[in-house]
Each structure stands twice: as structure tokens, then as C-alpha cells.
Design a protein around this motif. Structure first.
Motif, PDB file in Angstrom:
ATOM      1  N   GLY A 195       0.775  -1.181  -0.584  1.00 31.10           N
ATOM      2  CA  GLY A 195       0.198  -0.203   0.043  1.00 31.10           C
ATOM      3  C   GLY A 195       0.669   1.098   0.179  1.00 31.10           C
ATOM      4  O   GLY A 195       0.267   2.378   1.038  1.00 31.10           O
ATOM      5  N   GLY A 196       2.013   1.111  -1.219  1.00 33.53           N
ATOM      6  CA  GLY A 196       3.151   2.173  -0.838  1.00 33.53           C
ATOM      7  C   GLY A 196       3.217   2.622   0.216  1.00 33.53           C
ATOM      8  O   GLY A 196       4.229   3.786   0.545  1.00 33.53           O
ATOM      9  N   ALA A 197       3.847   2.246   1.259  1.00 30.17           N
ATOM     10  CA  ALA A 197       4.569   2.046   1.758  1.00 30.17           C
ATOM     11  C   ALA A 197       5.799   0.350   2.375  1.00 30.17           C
ATOM     12  O   ALA A 197       5.194  -0.443   1.833  1.00 30.17           O
ATOM     13  N   VAL A 198       7.075   0.798   3.202  1.00 28.60           N
ATOM     14  CA  VAL A 198       7.764  -0.900   3.614  1.00 28.60           C
ATOM     15  C   VAL A 198       7.338  -0.931   4.915  1.00 28.60           C
ATOM     16  O   VAL A 198       6.538  -0.166   6.000  1.00 28.60           O
ATOM     17  N   VAL A 199       6.641  -1.841   4.944  1.00 32.03           N
ATOM     18  CA  VAL A 199       6.001  -2.973   6.185  1.00 32.03           C
ATOM     19  C   VAL A 199       7.338  -3.571   6.599  1.00 32.03           C
ATOM     20  O   VAL A 199       7.713  -4.919   5.932  1.00 32.03           O
ATOM     21  N   PRO A 200       8.308  -3.454   7.708  1.00 26.64           N
ATOM     22  CA  PRO A 200       8.788  -3.872   8.350  1.00 26.64           C
ATOM     23  C   PRO A 200       8.213  -5.441   9.599  1.00 26.64           C
ATOM     24  O   PRO A 200       7.183  -5.317   9.397  1.00 26.64           O
ATOM     25  N   ASN A 201       9.321  -6.440   9.191  1.00 26.37           N
ATOM     26  CA  ASN A 201       8.897  -7.596   9.708  1.00 26.37           C
ATOM     27  C   ASN A 201       7.848  -8.133   8.597  1.00 26.37           C
ATOM     28  O   ASN A 201       6.784  -9.314  10.126  1.00 26.37           O
ATOM     29  N   ALA A 202       7.206  -7.817   7.816  1.00 28.87           N
ATOM     30  CA  ALA A 202       5.801  -8.894   7.171  1.00 28.87           C
ATOM     31  C   ALA A 202       6.287  -9.600   6.353  1.00 28.87           C
ATOM     32  O   ALA A 202       5.025 -10.993   6.750  1.00 28.87           O
ATOM     33  N   LEU A 203       7.352 -10.107   6.435  1.00 25.82           N
ATOM     34  CA  LEU A 203       7.216 -11.682   6.181  1.00 25.82           C
ATOM     35  C   LEU A 203       8.450 -12.429   6.457  1.00 25.82           C
ATOM     36  O   LEU A 203       9.420 -12.217   7.484  1.00 25.82           O
ATOM     37  N   SER A 204       8.808 -13.473   6.118  1.00 28.57           N
ATOM     38  CA  SER A 204       9.522 -14.536   7.155  1.00 28.57           C
ATOM     39  C   SER A 204      10.036 -15.754   6.149  1.00 28.57           C
ATOM     40  O   SER A 204       9.962 -15.672   5.060  1.00 28.57           O
ATOM     41  N   PRO A 205      11.458 -15.713   6.367  1.00 24.98           N
ATOM     42  CA  PRO A 205      12.375 -16.890   5.750  1.00 24.98           C
ATOM     43  C   PRO A 205      11.796 -18.022   4.871  1.00 24.98           C
ATOM     44  O   PRO A 205      10.754 -19.001   5.825  1.00 24.98           O
ATOM     45  N   LEU A 206      12.043 -18.260   3.379  1.00 27.59           N
ATOM     46  CA  LEU A 206      10.788 -19.886   3.344  1.00 27.59           C
ATOM     47  C   LEU A 206      12.275 -20.418   3.134  1.00 27.59           C
ATOM     48  O   LEU A 206      13.257 -20.203   1.876  1.00 27.59           O
ATOM     49  N   ARG A 207      12.045 -21.509   4.039  1.00 29.52           N
ATOM     50  CA  ARG A 207      12.957 -22.294   4.251  1.00 29.52           C
ATOM     51  C   ARG A 207      12.882 -23.830   3.283  1.00 29.52           C
ATOM     52  O   ARG A 207      11.760 -24.607   3.356  1.00 29.52           O
ATOM     53  N   SER A 208      13.851 -24.263   3.088  1.00 28.59           N
ATOM     54  CA  SER A 208      13.612 -25.597   1.964  1.00 28.59           C
ATOM     55  C   SER A 208      12.475 -25.707   0.372  1.00 28.59           C
ATOM     56  O   SER A 208      11.539 -26.837   1.160  1.00 28.59           O
ATOM     57  N   VAL A 209      12.845 -24.042   0.215  1.00 27.19           N
ATOM     58  CA  VAL A 209      11.234 -23.980  -1.104  1.00 27.19           C
ATOM     59  C   VAL A 209      11.472 -24.739  -2.344  1.00 27.19           C
ATOM     60  O   VAL A 209      13.025 -24.931  -2.748  1.00 27.19           O
ATOM     61  N   ALA A 210      10.453 -25.748  -2.714  1.00 29.24           N
ATOM     62  CA  ALA A 210      10.907 -25.322  -4.027  1.00 29.24           C
ATOM     63  C   ALA A 210      10.225 -24.390  -5.112  1.00 29.24           C
ATOM     64  O   ALA A 210       8.909 -24.342  -4.904  1.00 29.24           O
ATOM     65  N   LEU A 211      11.406 -23.981  -6.367  1.00 27.03           N
ATOM     66  CA  LEU A 211      10.781 -22.389  -6.860  1.00 27.03           C
ATOM     67  C   LEU A 211      10.660 -22.693  -8.596  1.00 27.03           C
ATOM     68  O   LEU A 211      11.998 -23.579  -8.864  1.00 27.03           O
ATOM     69  N   PRO A 212       9.597 -22.163  -8.733  1.00 28.35           N
ATOM     70  CA  PRO A 212      10.479 -22.440 -10.566  1.00 28.35           C
ATOM     71  C   PRO A 212      11.773 -21.664 -10.881  1.00 28.35           C
ATOM     72  O   PRO A 212      11.876 -20.619 -10.554  1.00 28.35           O
TER      73      PRO A 212
END
Ligand SMILES: NC(=O)c1ccc[n+]([C@@H]2O[C@H](COP(=O)([O-])OP(=O)(O)OC[C@H]3O[C@@H](n4cnc5c(N)ncnc54)[C@H](OP(=O)(O)O)[C@@H]3O)[C@@H](O)[C@H]2O)c1
Length: 366
Positions: A195-212
Motif C-alpha cells: 500500500g505504498g509503504a515499507v512494512v517491517p517484519n512482514a515476511l519470514s524466510p522460506l526454508r527448503s522450498v521448491a521454486l520454478p
């Protein structure tokens, strides 16, 4: 304007390095002017020019230490464009850009990022009224800020997810840059753009994931880089999530360990970062992927929503991008002033050039 400048001499500083030697090769292949290659070790630079398949008559090699203002000025003198592939970039900042502009040349930096652009803009040289300085002309920053724009050409995006990483050897000089990539000038770990701003601590590391497009299972670390923040604002996306991808936790652990001991000189942390990257490469060889995934606001609109680009060598590909930025300057395609490459290169043409480049294994836009 000197005769040499009219004939278009492109100076590549750091032209014997991992990034620089590829920039030299691609500029020579494209016939973009005569070349001047600079580094401290002249013999190594001559060997690099030879190995790049460039005839000695096409590329003059000069010994130059960028920390010596007179040597740097002599290297830039007579160049129409100076391409800087020497570093560590976050210590060099705007040093080479100022020398290039003072010599009447345009400037390309394979790195630099927002911190170098800010340093140059703080007391902007008057030459920038007529000349251009293009920073962040590499893979990341660079392609990571440019190529996602292709997914927004057909309409605004609700969400953009970007994943860039893999396994790549990191030389001692680039390890210093990796260690310096810290603090608000570079970005915010775990943050997202919403929404137009930096949101701190919004995400967590994705460990051991399969990505295309990525090999096996990987670890994706959320990092809202300065470049990603700029991209989000430029595209007006509602949400952007930016991840740096590693094949193991070795590099994030080496960086975290170093940052926890910042009482120790940075150079002492270099071996652990180099070793972590080497250990990652030892597992399955070098490879690197850029994956961008977009969700359009209008779910019914046509146009691509995913882009995957795979390369065996992220450093070498940065040299390709630096050469493309130099070509754009030579062609007059960049307005005067200070820019990020992502803001002035044409994403479509760049992708076409990358598809044709031997350093790109796969491009999938769909
Ligand atoms: N945007 C991106 O995605 C991206 C990707 C990879 C790398 N990079 C950046 O690109 C830069 C180069 O990385 P690299 O891995 O290619 O480094 P590298 O292999 O160590 O090459 C560095 C080059 O700079 C020269 N050099 C170093 N110090 C110098 C000095 N004081 N004066 C003149 N020349 C000097 C070196 O030759 P001598 O030692 O003989 O002087 C060599 O030619 C780094 O700043 C790195 O962070 C950006």
C-alpha cells in the motif's frame, strides 16, 4: 572534444575482473568503439584481454589505481564512456563517476546502487547537465529491477514476487561488497512493500522450498532492497515481496556472523564469505535464477505474468548488462543525469539481447 573522444573510446576499469572481462568481450564483439582496459596489474589485464578474444590493437591496456586521482584522471581522459567494474563498489561509491564526468565522459557502474547514486547527487557535478551516469548496471542490482517491468506492461499489478539467487563463487573484492550491503541505504530484511509503504517484519524466510526455475530445494530470504522499493513505487504495485535465494544457509550465516562482530575489520570476514559461496558451488556447480511472478489487478487481462531467466554465471552476466548500458549511452539512448540502469534500459530490448547471449541458458516469459 578530442579526436579520440569523437572516435568513441570506451574505458573499462577493472576490465580484468570477473565482471569486467565479460564487459570487455561483449563491447569488443559489438564493435562499440575502441577499448581502453584499466587495472592495477597490467599483465593480468593484458591476459584477460587476450582471453576475451580481443585483439591487442582494439584494446589498450593501462595500469591504474583508482585510489590515485591523477592515475584515474589519466585513465578517463579521452574516453567517451567509462565503465566501472572495479570495487569494492560500496567503498568506491562515486569516485570513478566523478573522474569520468570531469573528463567529459558518460559513466556506467556495474554496481553502485542507491548509496553511490546518492553520493554523486549530494554535490552533483555540473557535467551531469549534459552527461549521464548509469549505476546498478548488473544482475542484482540491475536486471532484478528492470525485467519485472515486462510483467506490468499490460496493466497495473496487485502483487509482484521476485526471487533472485543460486550458487555463485564470490571473489574477495565482491565479498567486501556483500559484507557492506547492510543498513537502510541498501534495504530492510524481512520487510515487504504494501500500500505504498515499507512494512517491517512482514515476511519470514522460506526454508527448503521448491521454486520454478530453481534447482532442488532452496532458502529464500525476504529482503526489501532499495532497488525493489524503487521498483514497487515506480510500478505502483499494491504489494511487492523480494527474496534473495541461497542453496544453503552458509552465506546468510557467514554474513550474520560477520555483522555480529563488526568490531573486527571487514577484511577479516572475507574468507568466511568466500568459503561459504565456494561450498555452495561445490554442491552442484554454479547456477543462478531470476524468477518474477506477477498478479495483475485485472485478473482477466492478457499478457505475461511470470518471467524466469537462468544463467550459469551471475557475475559474468553482470558484465553483459554493463556492456548493454554502455551501448545505450553510445547510441544516445540515456538522458543526462544520474540514473539506475533499470530506469533507462529498455526491458524488452534487453531481454532480447539476453536471449541471444551465450551466458543465458533459458528465458521463459509466459
Ligand atoms: N550488480 C551486480 O549484480 C553485480 C554482480 C557481481 C559483481 N558486482 C560488482 O562488480 C564489481 C567487480 O566484481 P568482480 O567480482 O568482477 O571483482 P574482481 O573479479 O575482483 O575484479 C575486480 C577488478 O577491478 C580491478 N581493481 C581492483 N581494485 C582496483 C583499484 N584500486 N584500481 C583499479 N582497478 C582495481 C581488478 O584488477 P587489479 O586487482 O589488477 O587492480 C579487477 O580487474 C564489484 O564491485 C561487485 O560488487 C555487481
Amino acid at each position: 572534444m578530442s579526436a579520440e573522444r569523437e572516435s568513441g573510446t570506451i574505458g573499462v576499469l577493472g576490465g580484468s575482473g570477473t565482471v569486467g572481462r565479460v564487459a570487455v568481450n561483449r563491447l569488443a564483439e559489438a564493435g562499440t568503439g575502441s577499448l581502453r582496459v584499466g587495472a592495477r596489474d597490467v599483465e593480468r589485464a593484458r591476459a584477460a584481454v587476450r582471453e576475451a578474444g580481443v585483439a591487442a590493437s582494439r584494446a589498450r591496456v593501462l595500469g591504474v589505481d583508482l585510489r590515485d586521482p591523477a592515475q584515474l584522471a589519466a585513465f578517463c581522459s579521452g574516453c567517451s564512456v567509462v565503465v566501472n567494474c572495479a570495487g569494492p563498489s560500496y567503498q568506491v561509491l562515486d569516485t570513478v563517476a566523478r573522474a569520468a564526468l570531469a573528463a567529459g565522459a558518460d559513466y556506467v557502474d556495474a554496481a553502485g546502487d542507491t548509496v553511490a547514486m546518492r553520493a554523486l547527487s549530494a554535490e552533483a557535478p555540473t557535467e551531469l547537465e549534459t552527461r549521464s551516469a548509469v549505476f546498478s548496471a548488473g544482475l542484482m542490482p540491475g536486471l532484478s529491477g528492470l525485467l519485472p517491468r515486462l510483467l506490468a506492461e499490460d496493466g497495473p499489478l496487485e502483487r509482484l514476487d521476485t526471487y533472485v539467487g543460486g550458487a555463485a563463487a564470490i571473489g574477495p573484492l565482491s565479498a567486501v561488497d556483500a559484507l557492506l550491503t547492510r543498513g537502510p541505504g541498501f534495504g530492510t530484511a524481512l520487510a515487504a512493500w504494501r500500500g505504498g509503504a515499507v512494512v517491517p517484519n512482514a515476511l519470514s524466510p522460506l526454508r527448503s522450498v521448491a521454486l520454478p526455475g530453481f534447482r532442488g530445494r532452496v532458502h529464500a530470504w525476504p529482503f526489501l532492497s532499495a532497488e525493489a522499493e524503487e521498483l514497487a513505487a515506480t510500478l505502483g504495485v499494491d504489494e511487492l515481496r523480494n527474496y534473495t535465494v541461497y542453496v544453503s544457509e552458509r552465506i546468510p550465516e557467514a554474513l550474520a556472523g560477520a555483522w555480529a562482530r563488526d568490531d573486527v575489520p571487514i577484511e577479516e570476514h572475507v574468507p568466511s564469505v568466500v568459503a561459504a559461496a565456494d561450498a555452495d558451488v561445490a554442491v552442484g556447480g554454479p547456477w543462478y535464477t531470476l524468477l518474477f511472478h506477477a498478479r495483475p489487478r485485472d485478473r482477466d487481462r492478457s499478457g505475461p505474468t511470470r518471467l524466469i531467466l537462468r544463467t550459469p554465471d551471475s557475475y559474468a552476466l553482470s558484465g553483459v548488462v554493463a556492456a548493454l548500458a554502455a551501448r545505450s549511452l553510445v547510441e544516445g539512448g540515456v538522458p543526462p543525469g544520474t540514473h539506475a540502469a533499470a530506469d533507462v534500459l529498455d526491458p524488452r530490448r534487453t531481454l532480447d539481447d539476453l536471449v541471444a547471449d551465450a551466458l543465458v541458458d533459458e528465458v521463459d516469459l509466459g
